[in-house]
Design a protein around this motif. Structure first.
Motif, PDB file in Angstrom:
ATOM      1  N   TYR A  49       0.738  -1.098   0.106  1.00  0.00           N
ATOM      2  CA  TYR A  49       0.153   0.069   0.063  1.00  0.00           C
ATOM      3  C   TYR A  49       0.837   1.400   0.215  1.00  0.00           C
ATOM      4  CZ  TYR A  49      -4.086   3.213   0.754  1.00  0.00           C
ATOM      5  OH  TYR A  49      -4.940   4.167   0.827  1.00  0.00           O
ATOM      6  N   ASN A  50       1.805   1.267   0.852  1.00  0.00           N
ATOM      7  CA  ASN A  50       2.892   2.377   0.827  1.00  0.00           C
ATOM      8  C   ASN A  50       3.385   2.729  -0.761  1.00  0.00           C
ATOM      9  OD1 ASN A  50       2.415   2.874   3.421  1.00  0.00           O
ATOM     10  ND2 ASN A  50       3.896   1.829   4.399  1.00  0.00           N
ATOM     11  N   GLN A  51       3.611   1.763  -1.303  1.00  0.00           N
ATOM     12  CA  GLN A  51       4.060   1.817  -2.664  1.00  0.00           C
ATOM     13  C   GLN A  51       3.135   1.807  -3.813  1.00  0.00           C
ATOM     14  OE1 GLN A  51       7.444   1.882  -3.386  1.00  0.00           O
ATOM     15  NE2 GLN A  51       7.733   1.977  -1.159  1.00  0.00           N
ATOM     16  N   GLU A  89     -10.871   6.380   3.980  1.00  0.00           N
ATOM     17  CA  GLU A  89     -11.479   5.219   3.471  1.00  0.00           C
ATOM     18  C   GLU A  89     -10.948   3.804   4.261  1.00  0.00           C
ATOM     19  OE1 GLU A  89     -14.031   4.873   0.826  1.00  0.00           O
ATOM     20  OE2 GLU A  89     -13.797   6.748   2.047  1.00  0.00           O
ATOM     21  N   LEU A  90      -9.571   3.749   4.540  1.00  0.00           N
ATOM     22  CA  LEU A  90      -9.165   2.557   5.101  1.00  0.00           C
ATOM     23  C   LEU A  90      -9.690   2.424   6.645  1.00  0.00           C
ATOM     24  CD1 LEU A  90      -5.254   2.548   4.281  1.00  0.00           C
ATOM     25  CD2 LEU A  90      -6.976   1.378   3.243  1.00  0.00           C
ATOM     26  N   PRO A  91      -9.986   3.243   7.539  1.00  0.00           N
ATOM     27  CA  PRO A  91     -10.551   3.125   8.749  1.00  0.00           C
ATOM     28  C   PRO A  91     -11.976   2.496   8.273  1.00  0.00           C
ATOM     29  CG  PRO A  91      -9.585   5.266   8.588  1.00  0.00           C
ATOM     30  CD  PRO A  91      -9.455   4.864   7.101  1.00  0.00           C
ATOM     31  N   SER A  92     -12.795   2.835   7.374  1.00  0.00           N
ATOM     32  CA  SER A  92     -14.044   2.150   6.612  1.00  0.00           C
ATOM     33  C   SER A  92     -13.743   0.846   6.456  1.00  0.00           C
ATOM     34  CB  SER A  92     -14.707   3.187   5.956  1.00  0.00           C
ATOM     35  OG  SER A  92     -15.012   4.382   6.319  1.00  0.00           O
ATOM     36  N   TYR A  93     -12.851   0.543   5.817  1.00  0.00           N
ATOM     37  CA  TYR A  93     -12.433  -1.025   5.134  1.00  0.00           C
ATOM     38  C   TYR A  93     -12.320  -1.727   6.293  1.00  0.00           C
ATOM     39  CZ  TYR A  93     -11.870   1.094   0.751  1.00  0.00           C
ATOM     40  OH  TYR A  93     -12.143   1.718  -0.669  1.00  0.00           O
ATOM     41  N   LEU A  97     -14.336  -4.819   7.654  1.00  0.00           N
ATOM     42  CA  LEU A  97     -13.370  -6.358   7.969  1.00  0.00           C
ATOM     43  C   LEU A  97     -13.850  -6.824   9.377  1.00  0.00           C
ATOM     44  CD1 LEU A  97     -10.195  -5.455   6.075  1.00  0.00           C
ATOM     45  CD2 LEU A  97     -11.531  -7.349   5.749  1.00  0.00           C
ATOM     46  N   ARG A  98     -13.955  -5.912  10.234  1.00  0.00           N
ATOM     47  CA  ARG A  98     -14.391  -6.294  11.570  1.00  0.00           C
ATOM     48  C   ARG A  98     -15.837  -6.763  11.545  1.00  0.00           C
ATOM     49  NH1 ARG A  98     -13.490  -2.550  16.949  1.00  0.00           N
ATOM     50  NH2 ARG A  98     -11.307  -3.097  16.529  1.00  0.00           N
ATOM     51  N   GLN A  99     -16.695  -6.387  10.944  1.00  0.00           N
ATOM     52  CA  GLN A  99     -17.978  -6.810  10.671  1.00  0.00           C
ATOM     53  C   GLN A  99     -17.866  -8.393  10.406  1.00  0.00           C
ATOM     54  OE1 GLN A  99     -20.847  -4.393   8.754  1.00  0.00           O
ATOM     55  NE2 GLN A  99     -19.894  -2.368   9.463  1.00  0.00           N
ATOM     56  N   TRP A 100     -17.201  -8.447   9.130  1.00  0.00           N
ATOM     57  CA  TRP A 100     -16.958  -9.774   8.505  1.00  0.00           C
ATOM     58  C   TRP A 100     -16.608 -10.979   9.749  1.00  0.00           C
ATOM     59  CZ3 TRP A 100     -14.590  -8.479   3.105  1.00  0.00           C
ATOM     60  CH2 TRP A 100     -15.665  -7.665   2.533  1.00  0.00           C
ATOM     61  N   GLN A 101     -15.622 -10.443  10.291  1.00  0.00           N
ATOM     62  CA  GLN A 101     -15.041 -11.320  11.430  1.00  0.00           C
ATOM     63  C   GLN A 101     -16.232 -11.756  12.344  1.00  0.00           C
ATOM     64  OE1 GLN A 101     -11.277  -9.709  13.401  1.00  0.00           O
ATOM     65  NE2 GLN A 101     -11.453  -8.334  11.655  1.00  0.00           N
ATOM     66  N   ALA A 102     -17.050 -10.984  12.759  1.00  0.00           N
ATOM     67  CA  ALA A 102     -18.278 -11.340  13.393  1.00  0.00           C
ATOM     68  C   ALA A 102     -19.062 -12.328  12.853  1.00  0.00           C
ATOM     69  CB  ALA A 102     -18.850 -10.122  14.029  1.00  0.00           C
ATOM     70  N   LEU A 103     -19.329 -11.958  11.624  1.00  0.00           N
ATOM     71  CA  LEU A 103     -20.095 -12.975  10.815  1.00  0.00           C
ATOM     72  C   LEU A 103     -19.455 -14.429  10.590  1.00  0.00           C
ATOM     73  CD1 LEU A 103     -21.581 -10.186   8.412  1.00  0.00           C
ATOM     74  CD2 LEU A 103     -22.895 -11.530  10.131  1.00  0.00           C
ATOM     75  N   ALA A 104     -18.380 -14.335  10.406  1.00  0.00           N
ATOM     76  CA  ALA A 104     -17.792 -15.527   9.940  1.00  0.00           C
ATOM     77  C   ALA A 104     -17.922 -16.780  10.416  1.00  0.00           C
ATOM     78  CB  ALA A 104     -16.195 -15.147   9.622  1.00  0.00           C
ATOM     79  N   PRO A 105     -18.179 -16.937  11.816  1.00  0.00           N
ATOM     80  CA  PRO A 105     -18.358 -18.116  12.665  1.00  0.00           C
ATOM     81  C   PRO A 105     -19.618 -18.752  12.467  1.00  0.00           C
ATOM     82  CG  PRO A 105     -17.286 -16.200  14.079  1.00  0.00           C
ATOM     83  CD  PRO A 105     -17.703 -15.866  13.091  1.00  0.00           C
ATOM     84  N   GLY A 294      -6.155 -10.324  10.247  1.00  0.00           N
ATOM     85  CA  GLY A 294      -5.075  -9.725   9.866  1.00  0.00           C
ATOM     86  C   GLY A 294      -5.241  -8.537   8.602  1.00  0.00           C
ATOM     87  N   TYR A 295      -6.174  -8.542   7.637  1.00  0.00           N
ATOM     88  CA  TYR A 295      -6.342  -7.501   6.830  1.00  0.00           C
ATOM     89  C   TYR A 295      -6.855  -6.178   7.596  1.00  0.00           C
ATOM     90  CZ  TYR A 295      -6.389 -11.215   3.273  1.00  0.00           C
ATOM     91  OH  TYR A 295      -6.022 -12.212   2.578  1.00  0.00           O
ATOM     92  N   GLU A 296      -7.656  -6.430   8.620  1.00  0.00           N
ATOM     93  CA  GLU A 296      -8.169  -5.255   9.417  1.00  0.00           C
ATOM     94  C   GLU A 296      -6.817  -4.515  10.193  1.00  0.00           C
ATOM     95  OE1 GLU A 296     -10.452  -4.152  13.778  1.00  0.00           O
ATOM     96  OE2 GLU A 296     -10.309  -6.296  12.875  1.00  0.00           O
ATOM     97  N   ASP A 297      -6.099  -5.553  10.803  1.00  0.00           N
ATOM     98  CA  ASP A 297      -4.810  -4.739  11.397  1.00  0.00           C
ATOM     99  C   ASP A 297      -3.821  -4.165  10.326  1.00  0.00           C
ATOM    100  OD1 ASP A 297      -5.958  -5.840  13.672  1.00  0.00           O
ATOM    101  OD2 ASP A 297      -4.227  -7.757  13.616  1.00  0.00           O
ATOM    102  N   ASP A 298      -3.766  -4.614   9.187  1.00  0.00           N
ATOM    103  CA  ASP A 298      -3.141  -3.794   8.245  1.00  0.00           C
ATOM    104  C   ASP A 298      -3.747  -2.492   7.981  1.00  0.00           C
ATOM    105  OD1 ASP A 298      -1.086  -5.653   8.110  1.00  0.00           O
ATOM    106  OD2 ASP A 298      -1.924  -6.984   6.459  1.00  0.00           O
ATOM    107  N   PHE A 299      -4.920  -2.566   7.626  1.00  0.00           N
ATOM    108  CA  PHE A 299      -5.650  -1.294   7.269  1.00  0.00           C
ATOM    109  C   PHE A 299      -5.613  -0.097   8.369  1.00  0.00           C
ATOM    110  CE2 PHE A 299      -8.489  -3.654   4.155  1.00  0.00           C
ATOM    111  CZ  PHE A 299      -7.771  -3.244   3.137  1.00  0.00           C
ATOM    112  N   ARG A 300      -5.851  -0.565   9.637  1.00  0.00           N
ATOM    113  CA  ARG A 300      -5.738   0.286  10.789  1.00  0.00           C
ATOM    114  C   ARG A 300      -4.104   0.929  11.138  1.00  0.00           C
ATOM    115  NH1 ARG A 300     -10.651   0.583  12.653  1.00  0.00           N
ATOM    116  NH2 ARG A 300     -11.877  -1.500  12.897  1.00  0.00           N
TER     117      ARG A 300
END
Length: 306
Positions: A49-51, A89-93, A97-105, A294-300
């Motif tokens: 992302y930085n690149q 935008e990244l905070p919204s993403y 992703l956090r919402q998806w984590q709650a849904l995934a199980p 992992g994706y959520e952490d990267d975005f934050r």
């Protein structure tokens, strides 16, 4: 899953298809600016992302062969876009992703899958709006030779699409689609078992995806983009309006029946995604949660960098 909702959703999760979806949705510069965002879901997410401004610049240059002045202008525009995108935008993403984590199980309904799709689609449209002004500026500067260069690049992309989706018999094409769908699904869930692979094959067989119809729409959008640039150059005062109209025709095709086809792709994609997800084990769902986290952490982390 099909190549509309299915490729989009797996692309957001796995980082392989978002660029293509964006490219179809937003046109040349818009696609270039946001294409590298997809890289943020790769293993080297933060570095990629930085690149992203540099990567996207080279992607754009491959399309239109920028001259020196255009290169300087484009690099500035890309830096500005990604600065905006990082903080807005990244905070919204990450929240998505956090919402998806709650849904995934849990088991998912098609309605839940479509609700998540709609939220992400809205974020993509928000990003697209940020590209109107810089794309307009570049479009007004493109020469006839650069438009010819763009047409040749489009033709190569069409050959790739034909190779992927139109050549060979029906079984060969299905085998190719199944291979890719399996690989993308396994990036989220880990290894699929035989029953899940069979389910995925059945889902692809039942998809309304029509490669010939999709290719025809690709050709329409490509011709529309070229004509939009010419129209903008003929009436510079109306250039931004012409670009917004082009974006609107990408989102809602003027081709009779195509919007209904797209809606059905999305609807069926929601059904298909929920069915595959509901077939997964607790271990596979835990794997998905870890991937999404992992994706959520990267975005934050990325959104907090200055």
């Amino acid at each position: 899953m099909n190549t509309s909702f299915g490729d989009w959703l797996r692309g957001v999760l796995a980082g392989h298809r978002l660029g293509r979806i964006i490219a179809r949705r937003m046109g040349l510069l818009a696609a270039g600016m946001v294409l590298a965002v997809a890289l943020s879901a790769c293993t080297a997410a933060r570095l990629a992302y930085n690149q992203a401004p540099t990567i996207t610049y080279w992607w754009l240059d491959a399309y239109v062969d920028l001259d020196d002045a255009q290169s300087t202008q484009t690099r500035v525009a890309l830096d500005q876009f990604f600065q905006w995108h990082r903080f807005n935008e990244l905070p919204s993403y990450a929240d998505l992703l956090r919402q998806w984590q709650a849904l995934a199980p849990h088991d998912l309904t098609p309605a839940q899958a479509c609700a998540q799709f709609e939220q992400a689609r809205e974020r993509i449209e928000r990003a697209a709006e940020q590209t109107v002004e810089p794309f307009t500026r570049l479009a007004l500067q493109l020469t006839p030779a650069q438009l010819e260069h763009l047409q040749r690049h489009q033709a190569r992309g069409n050959e790739d699409f034909e190779k992927d989706f139109l050549r060979g018999d029906a079984e060969q094409r299905l085998k190719t689609r199944l291979k890719r769908a399996t690989e993308r699904s396994e990036m989220l869930y880990g290894t699929l078992n035989d029953e899940q692979r069979a389910l995925l094959r059945d889902l692809l067989l039942g998809s309304p995806f029509d490669a010939q119809r999709t290719q025809a729409e690709r050709l329409r959008r490509q011709a529309d983009l070229l004509q939009t640039v010419r129209d903008a150059q003929a009436a510079p005062a109306l250039a931004q309006q012409r670009l917004r109209e082009h974006y609107a025709r990408v989102n809602r095709s003027p081709t009779p029946g195509y919007d209904a086809y797209q809606r059905e792709l999305v609807r069926q994609g929601c059904v298909q995604f929920s069915r595959l997800h509901n077939s997964t084990s607790s271990e596979q769902r835990a794997h998905a949660v870890r991937v999404l986290k992992g994706y959520e952490d990267d975005f934050r982390v990325l959104s907090a960098q200055r």
